[in-house]
Enzyme design. Structure first.
Site, PDB file in Angstrom:
ATOM      1  N   ARG A  48       0.845  -1.209   0.000  1.00  0.00           N
ATOM      2  CA  ARG A  48       0.000   0.000   0.000  1.00  0.00           C
ATOM      3  C   ARG A  48       0.873   1.251   0.000  1.00  0.00           C
ATOM      4  O   ARG A  48       0.509   2.282  -0.538  1.00  0.00           O
ATOM      5  CB  ARG A  48      -0.962   0.000   1.194  1.00  0.00           C
ATOM      6  CG  ARG A  48      -1.733   1.280   1.333  1.00  0.00           C
ATOM      7  CD  ARG A  48      -3.079   1.139   2.041  1.00  0.00           C
ATOM      8  NE  ARG A  48      -3.064   0.266   3.193  1.00  0.00           N
ATOM      9  CZ  ARG A  48      -2.504   0.564   4.378  1.00  0.00           C
ATOM     10  NH1 ARG A  48      -1.907   1.712   4.551  1.00  0.00           N
ATOM     11  NH2 ARG A  48      -2.540  -0.292   5.365  1.00  0.00           N
ATOM     12  N   TYR A 101     -16.537  15.179 -15.655  1.00  0.00           N
ATOM     13  CA  TYR A 101     -17.065  13.814 -15.599  1.00  0.00           C
ATOM     14  C   TYR A 101     -18.051  13.702 -14.424  1.00  0.00           C
ATOM     15  O   TYR A 101     -17.776  14.173 -13.323  1.00  0.00           O
ATOM     16  CB  TYR A 101     -15.889  12.841 -15.438  1.00  0.00           C
ATOM     17  CG  TYR A 101     -16.298  11.441 -15.086  1.00  0.00           C
ATOM     18  CD1 TYR A 101     -17.085  10.694 -15.961  1.00  0.00           C
ATOM     19  CD2 TYR A 101     -15.917  10.857 -13.890  1.00  0.00           C
ATOM     20  CE1 TYR A 101     -17.484   9.413 -15.636  1.00  0.00           C
ATOM     21  CE2 TYR A 101     -16.303   9.569 -13.563  1.00  0.00           C
ATOM     22  CZ  TYR A 101     -17.093   8.861 -14.435  1.00  0.00           C
ATOM     23  OH  TYR A 101     -17.478   7.590 -14.101  1.00  0.00           O
ATOM     24  N   ASP A 173      -7.641  17.607 -14.961  1.00  0.00           N
ATOM     25  CA  ASP A 173      -7.943  16.237 -15.354  1.00  0.00           C
ATOM     26  C   ASP A 173      -7.595  16.117 -16.834  1.00  0.00           C
ATOM     27  O   ASP A 173      -8.270  16.679 -17.707  1.00  0.00           O
ATOM     28  CB  ASP A 173      -9.427  15.929 -15.094  1.00  0.00           C
ATOM     29  CG  ASP A 173      -9.770  14.465 -15.399  1.00  0.00           C
ATOM     30  OD1 ASP A 173      -9.111  13.875 -16.264  1.00  0.00           O
ATOM     31  OD2 ASP A 173     -10.732  13.953 -14.796  1.00  0.00           O
ATOM     32  N   LYS A 198      -8.841   5.030 -19.358  1.00  0.00           N
ATOM     33  CA  LYS A 198      -9.213   5.445 -20.715  1.00  0.00           C
ATOM     34  C   LYS A 198      -8.024   5.309 -21.671  1.00  0.00           C
ATOM     35  O   LYS A 198      -7.529   4.234 -21.900  1.00  0.00           O
ATOM     36  CB  LYS A 198      -9.755   6.871 -20.680  1.00  0.00           C
ATOM     37  CG  LYS A 198     -10.888   7.063 -19.669  1.00  0.00           C
ATOM     38  CD  LYS A 198     -12.142   6.342 -20.103  1.00  0.00           C
ATOM     39  CE  LYS A 198     -13.109   5.995 -18.989  1.00  0.00           C
ATOM     40  NZ  LYS A 198     -13.016   6.578 -17.697  1.00  0.00           N
TER      41      LYS A 198
HETATM   42  C1  LIG Z   1     -12.419  12.636 -17.490  1.00  0.00           C
HETATM   43  C2  LIG Z   1     -12.577  11.538 -16.492  1.00  0.00           C
HETATM   44  N1  LIG Z   1     -12.026  11.675 -15.278  1.00  0.00           N
HETATM   45  C3  LIG Z   1     -12.138  10.714 -14.327  1.00  0.00           C
HETATM   46  C4  LIG Z   1     -12.850   9.554 -14.581  1.00  0.00           C
HETATM   47  C5  LIG Z   1     -12.967   8.522 -13.479  1.00  0.00           C
HETATM   48  O1  LIG Z   1     -12.056   7.492 -13.716  1.00  0.00           O
HETATM   49  P1  LIG Z   1     -12.285   5.931 -13.306  1.00  0.00           P
HETATM   50  O2  LIG Z   1     -13.484   5.452 -14.081  1.00  0.00           O
HETATM   51  O3  LIG Z   1     -10.996   5.287 -13.710  1.00  0.00           O
HETATM   52  O4  LIG Z   1     -12.513   5.922 -11.825  1.00  0.00           O
HETATM   53  C6  LIG Z   1     -13.424   9.364 -15.843  1.00  0.00           C
HETATM   54  C7  LIG Z   1     -14.179   8.105 -16.130  1.00  0.00           C
HETATM   55  O5  LIG Z   1     -14.928   8.042 -17.090  1.00  0.00           O
HETATM   56  C8  LIG Z   1     -13.296  10.372 -16.824  1.00  0.00           C
HETATM   57  O6  LIG Z   1     -13.834  10.253 -18.041  1.00  0.00           O
END
Ligand SMILES: Cc1ncc(COP(=O)(O)O)c(C=O)c1O
Length: 239
Positions: A48, A101, A173, A198
């Site tokens: 961890r 998101y 992000d 992704k």
């Molecule tokens: C732009 C973006 N940020 C964060 C996330 C969250 O990631 P995770 O699904 O790996 O938890 C997503 C998921 O679709 C996303 O599209």
């Protein structure tokens, strides 16, 4: 400095010192043997906190993003949660783009709200609107560009400058662009976060989250809060 393609396959990928394997093995161990209590063999104690496979991944993403410290998590939302809880306190306000998101919005609006974190959203492509939406308790500016789902584009350099005028932590992000197309730290962001699930994963066969920063203070706070009780060895990039 090597080009992006070379770094994408070589950064953090030193050969395995035990066997000479050129590809870092997946160390599927929770715990590492110690010489005596607290006297670690190669600096590893408990996964961890640190694990050689995660170290390789973290060094790779830090290199690709031009940052000093990389962190890896079980999902993008786990990475986001670690950032938010490491840096915010009850009463703090987060300003996000109005098309982040949905899971990110819910994480703050539904989960962290119960701990007293406040959220509002703004059209992040409108720099003056961002400036006007900053409140006295705003501590963090959360920029997702391109955004999911509407692919809205924000000017990272301009909004980071506005955020820093008010001493905000600027988080980008970068899930959709990846460091192949955009390196937010070079444009003034303090933290880059990814859903590695992704385009970084690329094959719809893995969940993951990554964070990069060059701030020692942010790295320390993230390390101590995300590894909880395990001793975390903060490793900067070797180059
Ligand atoms: C732009 C973006 N940020 C964060 C996330 C969250 O990631 P995770 O699904 O790996 O938890 C997503 C998921 O679709 C996303 O599209």
């Amino acid at each position: 400095m090597n080009g992006f393609s070379t770094r994408a396959i070589h950064a953090g990928q030193a050969f395995d010192p035990t066997t000479g394997a050129v590809i870092p093995p997946v160390y599927q161990t929770s715990t590492f043997v110690q010489k005596s209590v607290g006297d670690l063999r190669e600096g590893y104690e408990y996964t961890r906190g640190t694990n050689p496979t995660r170290d390789a991944l973290q060094e790779l993403i830090a290199d690709l993003d031009g940052g000093n410290h990389g962190f890896s998590f079980a999902s993008g939302l786990a990475a986001e949660d670690a950032i938010l809880r490491a840096l915010l306190q009850p009463g703090d306000h987060v300003l996000m783009g109005n098309d982040v998101y949905g899971g990110t919005h819910r994480l703050v609006n539904q989960i962290l709200a119960a701990w007293g974190v406040e959220l509002s959203t703004v059209e992040m492509s409108d720099v003056e609107a961002v400036r006007s939406a900053i409140k006295s308790n705003t501590k963090m500016l959360w920029v997702e560009t391109p955004s999911n789902p509407l692919m809205k584009i924000s000017d990272i350099e301009a909004v980071a400058a506005v955020g820093h005028e008010s001493n905000l932590t600027v988080v980008v992000d970068n899930t959709f662009a990846t460091p192949a197309l955009q390196t937010p730290l070079a444009l003034g962001a303090d933290i880059v976060v990814y859903s590695a699930t992704k385009y970084l994963g690329g094959h719809s066969d893995v969940l993951g989250g990554l964070v990069v920063t060059s701030s020692e203070e942010i790295a320390q706070r993230l390390a101590s809060s995300s590894s909880l009780l395990a001793r975390f060895r903060l490793r900067g990039r070797s180059s």
